[in-house]
Enzyme design. Structure first.
Site, PDB file in Angstrom:
ATOM      1  N   GLU A  34       0.841  -1.201   0.000  1.00  0.00           N
ATOM      2  CA  GLU A  34       0.000   0.000   0.000  1.00  0.00           C
ATOM      3  C   GLU A  34       0.877   1.252   0.000  1.00  0.00           C
ATOM      4  OE1 GLU A  34      -2.822  -0.065   3.188  1.00  0.00           O
ATOM      5  OE2 GLU A  34      -3.757  -1.930   2.546  1.00  0.00           O
ATOM      6  N   HIS A  68      -8.286   1.090   1.774  1.00  0.00           N
ATOM      7  CA  HIS A  68      -8.048   1.048   3.221  1.00  0.00           C
ATOM      8  C   HIS A  68      -8.964   2.041   3.956  1.00  0.00           C
ATOM      9  CE1 HIS A  68      -4.744  -0.315   6.208  1.00  0.00           C
ATOM     10  NE2 HIS A  68      -5.876  -0.130   6.843  1.00  0.00           N
TER      11      HIS A  68
END
Length: 531
Positions: free
Chosen positions: A263, A281
């Site tokens: 990420e 997220h």
């Protein structure tokens, strides 16, 4: 001087105000966390660092944090903090695991609905002017079996919500007891049984060596055909390549992921596959959760910096403000006991055994253990504290054991510390009197009653006449004032000890004079932190 805290990420103004209201000198620089060089340049001025996910508290930043005592993460994940480096430097790392529990659990439920009914794809199709009603055939949740991997705080909420949706819930969690499972209304099963039975699987465990790729290619092959997988916990729990292959083959009917192994995720094997719902997220991304975690981290950090209370620390036992008040004298005692043994022991320590008797046995023993270990380690490393000491002890292969027992003597409670080396065992015990002052009550099995002072002198000798006179005369002739003098012996004519509380450190020449008398088998000056 008031503690000083840097907020290096965007945090609620209400959190900033909490620091101010508690008397903390707070510096709100919400963009400095993105500038690692600037952060490293200024971090040495602060006692606390409050962050979200943008700030990376790397080993380099921590090395520059010469005064830092606590890092507070507003949220659950602490992947952006080098916890090993922080622990070795004695910096407490806190998070706020409860502020976004409901939000994250609700997101998992929402993702389950989304993948069950193909809502994102259906929405995109309809926005494009298509009317593909027959294309998006979904499945009901009612009556389906939900497999929950990790039934802790967030997983427990998901279980509760799923039961409200009339789903059957099976849970895999090594720490979930049968009694707790019954109260939750879920069936506790082993992982393979969950994989074989579940129509939907949702993950709610942290990322560790044990949970990495817990849903591997092998695990996915054990799942029933048509299963749907939801991951709103941590990236890396699922083998994304293996899942992509199972989605393409049709063995897995759908997946909904909020977290990814890398990420920010700009590329991923799951992207652009049919019936895969992906979000960036967002598990904690509600206004309520963001406000909650910001307020919580401000309160937790303030409590620690002002009162010593520890909440939700990842590298230190939690100690409430109430516990800190009651345990304060006992924490001091634990440090003094450790410091005595640490200063008396020159050879490598193999084991530390700690006995808690009576009232103290009901206290927070994990915190007291840290106090003992820190006291012992200070001789070798003066900068060690309750956070770093257990890490250092573990690195050195020292075994720590704890025993607690009901009241067994004249004292309401006491602590006894024994260290084991290749050559000997050495022990000391102490208690806290009603005046709140720690006392040494036993050394090497010999009963004493000694107040702890900043500077002390410990001697051992054969129990013969003249010891008191020699000590008193030598101290007096050399200008060393004795505040307290304690004697003890095992038996008449046997081994005896003396512990002197003196106003200032005993000079080395005075130690030499005592040794030259030939009356003492050991003469040892001791220093204790009594502040």
């Amino acid at each position: 001087m008031a503690p000083k805290v840097l907020i290096s990420d965007k945090l609620s103004p209400a959190a900033v105000q909490i620091f101010k209201d508690r008397g903390i000198d707070v510096d709100f620089q919400p963009d400095v966390g993105k500038d690692k060089d600037k952060l490293a340049e200024i971090i040495g001025d602060y006692d606390g660092l409050a962050i979200r996910s943008a700030t990376k508290a790397t080993a380099k930043i921590i090395a520059a944090a010469t005064n830092l005592k606590v890092i507070g993460r507003a949220g659950i994940g602490t992947d952006n903090i080098d916890k090993d480096a922080a622990s070795k430097k004695g910096i407490i790392v806190m998070n706020t695991p409860f502020g976004n529990m409901i939000t994250t659990a609700e997101h998992a439920i929402a993702m389950m609905f989304a993948v069950a009914r193909q809502i994102p794809e259906a929405s995109a199709s309809t926005h494009a002017g298509k009317w593909e009603k027959s294309k998006f055939m979904g499945v009901e949740l009612t009556g389906k079996t939900l497999g929950v991997i990790g039934a802790g705080n967030i997983g427990g909420i998901v279980c509760d919500r799923a039961k409200g949706l009339k789903m059957k819930v099976v849970a895999y969690d090594p720490f979930l007891g049968e009694e707790k499972a019954k109260k939750m209304g879920v069936e506790k099963v082993e992982l393979d049984a969950l994989l074989a039975r579940a129509d939907f699987i949702t993950l709610h465990v942290p990322f560790t060596d044990q949970t990495a790729n817990i849903l591997s290619a092998e695990a996915i092959a054990k799942m029933r055909p048509g299963v749907r997988i939801i991951n709103c916990a941590r990236g890396g729990l699922v083998d994304e390549e293996a899942l992509a292959a199972a989605l393409k083959s049709g063995h897995v009917a759908g997946a909904a992921f909020d977290v990814f192994s890398q990420e920010p995720a700009t590329e991923n094997p799951l992207f652009n596959l049919p019936n895969v719902v992906c979000t960036p997220h967002l598990g904690a991304a509600t206004s309520e959760a963001q406000e909650n975690v910001a307020l919580q981290v401000a309160e937790q950090m303030s409590d620690y910096l002002l009162t010593g209370a520890v909440s939700n620390a990842l590298n230190m036992p939690s100690v409430t403000a109430e516990e800190a008040k009651v345990m304060g004298p006992w924490l001091k005692l634990s440090g003094h006991l450790g410091a005595f043994i640490g200063q008396m022991t020159d050879e490598p320590i193999k084991a530390i055994n700690i006995l808690y008797d009576g009232s103290v046995a009901e206290m927070n023993l994990s915190a007291l253990n840290c106090g003992v270990i820190a006291g012992i380690m200070k001789k070798a490393n003066p900068d060690v504290n309750m956070v770093s000491a257990p890490v250092i002890a573990q690195e050195r292969g020292i075994t720590i054991s704890t025993t607690n027992q009901s009241k067994s003597g004249v004292f309401d409670g006491y602590i006894k510390v024994t260290v084991v080396t290749d050559k000997r065992e050495r022990s000391i015990a102490g208690t806290v009197f009603s005046d709140g002052k720690p006392r040494f009550i036993q050394i090497k099995g010999i009963q004493i009653d000694a107040e702890v002072g900043a500077h002390m002198l410990y001697t051992t000798n054969e129990d013969v006449p003249g010891i008191i006179g020699t000590l008193g005369q030598t101290m007096g002739e050399n200008g060393v004032n004795i505040a307290n003098f304690t004697l003890g012996r095992a038996e008449a004519k046997g081994e005896a000890i003396a512990l002197l509380y003196v106003d200032d450190q005993v000079p080395a020449p005075v130690i030499k004079k005592l040794e030259k008398t030939g009356m003492f088998t050991q003469v040892k000056p001791l220093i204790f932190d009594v502040a």
